[in-house]
Write a protein that holds these residues in place. Structure first.
Motif, PDB file in Angstrom:
ATOM      1  N   ALA B  36      41.686  38.038  27.409  1.00 38.62           N
ATOM      2  CA  ALA B  36      41.743  38.895  28.663  1.00 38.62           C
ATOM      3  C   ALA B  36      42.320  40.325  28.395  1.00 38.62           C
ATOM      4  O   ALA B  36      43.202  40.337  27.806  1.00 38.62           O
ATOM      5  CB  ALA B  36      42.704  38.026  29.662  1.00 38.62           C
ATOM      6  N   TYR B  40      46.010  40.631  35.006  1.00 37.92           N
ATOM      7  CA  TYR B  40      45.391  40.090  35.911  1.00 37.92           C
ATOM      8  C   TYR B  40      44.483  38.842  35.595  1.00 37.92           C
ATOM      9  O   TYR B  40      44.519  37.810  36.045  1.00 37.92           O
ATOM     10  CB  TYR B  40      44.400  40.941  36.600  1.00 37.92           C
ATOM     11  CG  TYR B  40      43.810  40.516  37.842  1.00 37.92           C
ATOM     12  CD1 TYR B  40      44.813  40.464  38.905  1.00 37.92           C
ATOM     13  CD2 TYR B  40      42.612  40.176  37.810  1.00 37.92           C
ATOM     14  CE1 TYR B  40      44.059  39.961  40.250  1.00 37.92           C
ATOM     15  CE2 TYR B  40      42.067  39.443  39.205  1.00 37.92           C
ATOM     16  CZ  TYR B  40      42.631  39.558  40.312  1.00 37.92           C
ATOM     17  OH  TYR B  40      42.083  38.913  41.445  1.00 37.92           O
ATOM     18  N   GLY B  41      43.798  39.266  34.412  1.00 40.98           N
ATOM     19  CA  GLY B  41      43.104  38.102  33.791  1.00 40.98           C
ATOM     20  C   GLY B  41      43.799  37.056  33.250  1.00 40.98           C
ATOM     21  O   GLY B  41      43.370  35.705  33.332  1.00 40.98           O
ATOM     22  N   TRP B  93      35.847  38.151  26.007  1.00 40.80           N
ATOM     23  CA  TRP B  93      36.237  37.570  27.448  1.00 40.80           C
ATOM     24  C   TRP B  93      35.114  37.475  28.481  1.00 40.80           C
ATOM     25  O   TRP B  93      35.217  36.343  28.890  1.00 40.80           O
ATOM     26  CB  TRP B  93      37.030  39.178  28.160  1.00 40.80           C
ATOM     27  CG  TRP B  93      37.446  39.036  29.249  1.00 40.80           C
ATOM     28  CD1 TRP B  93      37.279  40.006  30.365  1.00 40.80           C
ATOM     29  CD2 TRP B  93      38.350  38.252  29.897  1.00 40.80           C
ATOM     30  NE1 TRP B  93      37.917  39.654  31.318  1.00 40.80           N
ATOM     31  CE2 TRP B  93      38.570  38.677  31.194  1.00 40.80           C
ATOM     32  CE3 TRP B  93      39.021  36.988  29.373  1.00 40.80           C
ATOM     33  CZ2 TRP B  93      39.498  37.761  32.176  1.00 40.80           C
ATOM     34  CZ3 TRP B  93      39.901  36.346  30.339  1.00 40.80           C
ATOM     35  CH2 TRP B  93      39.940  36.684  31.551  1.00 40.80           C
ATOM     36  N   LEU B  97      35.021  33.954  30.311  1.00 43.43           N
ATOM     37  CA  LEU B  97      34.645  33.570  31.813  1.00 43.43           C
ATOM     38  C   LEU B  97      33.668  32.698  32.160  1.00 43.43           C
ATOM     39  O   LEU B  97      33.669  31.993  33.136  1.00 43.43           O
ATOM     40  CB  LEU B  97      34.752  34.907  32.474  1.00 43.43           C
ATOM     41  CG  LEU B  97      35.728  36.005  32.586  1.00 43.43           C
ATOM     42  CD1 LEU B  97      35.275  37.438  32.906  1.00 43.43           C
ATOM     43  CD2 LEU B  97      37.005  35.330  33.278  1.00 43.43           C
ATOM     44  N   PHE B 138      37.382  34.884  41.380  1.00 40.31           N
ATOM     45  CA  PHE B 138      37.691  35.811  40.493  1.00 40.31           C
ATOM     46  C   PHE B 138      36.808  35.979  39.185  1.00 40.31           C
ATOM     47  O   PHE B 138      36.368  37.110  39.050  1.00 40.31           O
ATOM     48  CB  PHE B 138      39.091  35.498  39.756  1.00 40.31           C
ATOM     49  CG  PHE B 138      39.509  36.025  38.483  1.00 40.31           C
ATOM     50  CD1 PHE B 138      39.419  37.456  38.397  1.00 40.31           C
ATOM     51  CD2 PHE B 138      39.273  35.412  37.253  1.00 40.31           C
ATOM     52  CE1 PHE B 138      39.815  38.202  37.061  1.00 40.31           C
ATOM     53  CE2 PHE B 138      39.684  35.825  36.132  1.00 40.31           C
ATOM     54  CZ  PHE B 138      39.689  37.242  36.000  1.00 40.31           C
ATOM     55  N   ASP B 141      33.251  37.638  40.542  1.00 39.39           N
ATOM     56  CA  ASP B 141      33.494  39.212  40.564  1.00 39.39           C
ATOM     57  C   ASP B 141      33.435  39.877  39.342  1.00 39.39           C
ATOM     58  O   ASP B 141      32.816  40.867  39.059  1.00 39.39           O
ATOM     59  CB  ASP B 141      34.783  39.539  41.542  1.00 39.39           C
ATOM     60  CG  ASP B 141      34.505  38.893  42.998  1.00 39.39           C
ATOM     61  OD1 ASP B 141      33.434  38.475  43.132  1.00 39.39           O
ATOM     62  OD2 ASP B 141      35.694  38.956  43.434  1.00 39.39           O
ATOM     63  N   GLU B 142      34.223  39.188  38.400  1.00 37.77           N
ATOM     64  CA  GLU B 142      34.414  39.873  37.049  1.00 37.77           C
ATOM     65  C   GLU B 142      33.247  39.954  36.310  1.00 37.77           C
ATOM     66  O   GLU B 142      32.785  40.901  35.693  1.00 37.77           O
ATOM     67  CB  GLU B 142      35.451  39.046  36.199  1.00 37.77           C
ATOM     68  CG  GLU B 142      36.011  39.704  34.843  1.00 37.77           C
ATOM     69  CD  GLU B 142      37.283  40.771  35.247  1.00 37.77           C
ATOM     70  OE1 GLU B 142      37.864  40.737  36.023  1.00 37.77           O
ATOM     71  OE2 GLU B 142      37.853  41.146  34.066  1.00 37.77           O
ATOM     72  N   SER B 145      30.590  42.312  37.836  1.00 35.32           N
ATOM     73  CA  SER B 145      31.076  43.869  37.428  1.00 35.32           C
ATOM     74  C   SER B 145      30.649  44.008  35.927  1.00 35.32           C
ATOM     75  O   SER B 145      30.243  45.070  35.650  1.00 35.32           O
ATOM     76  CB  SER B 145      32.533  43.924  37.664  1.00 35.32           C
ATOM     77  OG  SER B 145      33.206  43.440  36.876  1.00 35.32           O
ATOM     78  N   ILE B 146      30.934  43.167  34.957  1.00 35.18           N
ATOM     79  CA  ILE B 146      30.310  43.407  33.621  1.00 35.18           C
ATOM     80  C   ILE B 146      28.915  43.501  33.394  1.00 35.18           C
ATOM     81  O   ILE B 146      28.503  44.280  32.446  1.00 35.18           O
ATOM     82  CB  ILE B 146      31.054  42.204  32.679  1.00 35.18           C
ATOM     83  CG1 ILE B 146      32.433  42.205  32.770  1.00 35.18           C
ATOM     84  CG2 ILE B 146      30.382  42.171  31.379  1.00 35.18           C
ATOM     85  CD1 ILE B 146      33.198  41.067  32.333  1.00 35.18           C
TER      86      ILE B 146
END
Lengths: 216, 216
Positions: B36, B40-41, B93, B97, B138, B141-142, B145-146
């Protein structure tokens, strides 16, 4: 004992310190469980870490209810909590168990002692977060069976526990020296500087009792 | 769809597999959170791992209510779950996820598909354990965005997800080949061998949908 109002700016710092403590403890427990010699131990540690996250959720809600961002509020406490854990990294299964039990106990003593001066909503959050879990029974039984009749193991763990207590106090004092609002909160809650000395004496006494429960 | 009675011997094996899956997932998440890039992660992963432990507690109770020892019931599934995680160890990371999201999803699809044939008490346990948590938002979204605008990253993660799906099916088939009661449970729940083929087709379709939600 003094008293503290609900709008004391130290309260949000206290929540931040507690929340960061739960996250840090969670990851340390998960990492230190590698020493568990059996599935039973791995599951017991995972359940303890699960309790930390239930407590974290309480704090996360309490922080957002005050209109603050949990990550911003936790950020100032990451380094000091990491420093505590780095300086008290267990290298055996008994050390892992003693750290989980003694470390949690020291933190709980400190927060519970000062929480009696808090307004009821804040005291409820702190007490909910620090409620002892049934999992610590497992630690007591396991440590007692390890040190029973083994004075060398017992002596080593006694030194280890003393180091945990010393490191916890060192880091707590470091935090109070850096965070004015939190220091003022502890001072208001204790009444005055003399009562802070009483607070630390009381923590030492409770630590000694806890050592006896472990057979140390 | 077939049907299964409450005293089917495969039910306790199912609970053991699920409980062992929660503990294994807990430790893997905690370990993989090292990737992470931000607090937040780390917190999001810790909260996901906390959910696994809430689910574990449900299964622990369900197993002891049937008069069985959770550790004995989990033991046969440790090696195969470890094998799955060893063969799908993330190194970044985004891989962490995608694994958390896709791996959980595959397991949930499998168990929920067969649970509709279960008696209500067993179906309630399985559905409670597999309820999706808000934390997966979460992850979505993450990951989106990546991969947004980065076709190389997206291609790599697509291959990674395919490997996760393949490994999960390989290990599931291995378990069913070894655990007669559990295999009989899945067969009874599905109706017959043809329906097992349908079950795997349906899992593939849901996996594809999930990939779209990740933008992959």
């Amino acid at each position: 004992m003094g008293s503290v109002t609900s709008d004391h700016p130290g309260i949000i710092e206290l929540y931040g310190a507690l929340a960061c403590g739960e996250i840090t403890a969670f990851y340390r427990l998960a990492d230190e469980a590698k020493f568990a010699p059996h599935l039973y131990g791995r599951v017991a540690i995972a359940r303890m870490a699960g309790s930390e996250m239930r407590h974290y959720e309480l704090l996360h809600s309490a922080i957002t209810e005050r209109g603050r961002d949990p990550f911003e509020v936790m950020a100032p406490f990451i380094d000091v909590l990491d420093a505590y854990h780095r300086s008290t990294t267990p290298s055996t299964w008994p050390e892992t168990l003693v750290k989980a039990y003694i470390g949690d106990g020291i933190a709980a003593d400190f927060y519970l002692e000062i929480s009696s001066a808090f307004p009821s909503d804040v005291a409820a959050v702190v007490q909910g977060v620090l409620a002892e879990t049934h999992h610590s029974e497992f630690v007591k039984d396991e440590v007692r069976s390890i040190v029973d009749g083994d004075t060398i193991a017992a002596d080593r763990l006694r030194l280890w526990a003393r180091r945990l207590f010393g490191e916890a106090l060192t880091q707590a004092q470091f935090v109070l020296g850096q965070r004015d609002d939190l220091a003022e909160l502890v001072l208001s809650a204790s009444g005055d500087l003399n009562h802070i000395a009483t607070l630390f004496d009381s923590m030492q006494a409770k630590h000694d009792e806890r050592m006896k429960l472990l057979g140390l």
